[in-house]
Design an enzyme around this catalytic site. Sequence first.
Site, PDB file in Angstrom:
ATOM      1  N   CYS A 159       0.807  -1.335  -0.174  1.00 30.71           N
ATOM      2  CA  CYS A 159       0.228  -0.082   0.016  1.00 30.71           C
ATOM      3  C   CYS A 159       0.819   1.109  -0.019  1.00 30.71           C
ATOM      4  O   CYS A 159       2.110   1.201   0.893  1.00 30.71           O
ATOM      5  CB  CYS A 159      -0.917   0.039   1.309  1.00 30.71           C
ATOM      6  N   CYS A 160       0.436   2.262  -0.946  1.00 29.46           N
ATOM      7  CA  CYS A 160       1.262   3.412  -0.793  1.00 29.46           C
ATOM      8  C   CYS A 160       0.502   4.523  -1.341  1.00 29.46           C
ATOM      9  O   CYS A 160      -0.826   4.464  -1.379  1.00 29.46           O
ATOM     10  CB  CYS A 160       2.435   3.270  -1.738  1.00 29.46           C
ATOM     11  N   SER A 161       0.889   5.556  -1.524  1.00 30.92           N
ATOM     12  CA  SER A 161       0.407   7.170  -1.877  1.00 30.92           C
ATOM     13  C   SER A 161       0.162   7.028  -3.430  1.00 30.92           C
ATOM     14  O   SER A 161      -1.164   7.074  -3.988  1.00 30.92           O
ATOM     15  CB  SER A 161       0.835   8.166  -1.241  1.00 30.92           C
ATOM     16  N   LEU A 201      -3.684   3.671  -0.897  1.00 28.60           N
ATOM     17  CA  LEU A 201      -4.289   3.496   0.710  1.00 28.60           C
ATOM     18  C   LEU A 201      -5.557   3.614   1.010  1.00 28.60           C
ATOM     19  O   LEU A 201      -6.209   2.728   1.635  1.00 28.60           O
ATOM     20  CB  LEU A 201      -3.722   4.726   1.481  1.00 28.60           C
TER      21      LEU A 201
END
Length: 101
Positions: free
Chosen positions: A7-9, A39
């Site tokens: 998960c990341c931006s 996210l």
Amino acid sequence: MKKILLCCSAGMSTSLLVTKMKKVAEEKGIDVEINAIALELFEENLPNYDVFLLGPQVKFKKTDFQKKADAFNKKVDVINMIDYGTMNGAKVLDFALSLIK
């Protein structure tokens, strides 16, 4: 089959890391599914994966996400900044697999 979700931006770096992790898994004959998401999609993916890794830039979400993952008896952790920065797919894959119960 083990299932790992990153998960990341933004997603660009994390998608590259997923590709490297998949390559290592294939070379080692590890049966694993690895994907990356933003996210905002974390909660809807909770039932579908065994472990969740956060990019170092979003480590502030770990406590919140772990509380939600606890209901599913799953782990959330942050990818080591150096492994992330060097796109070390082997180390990140090993780390993810070590978290799966």
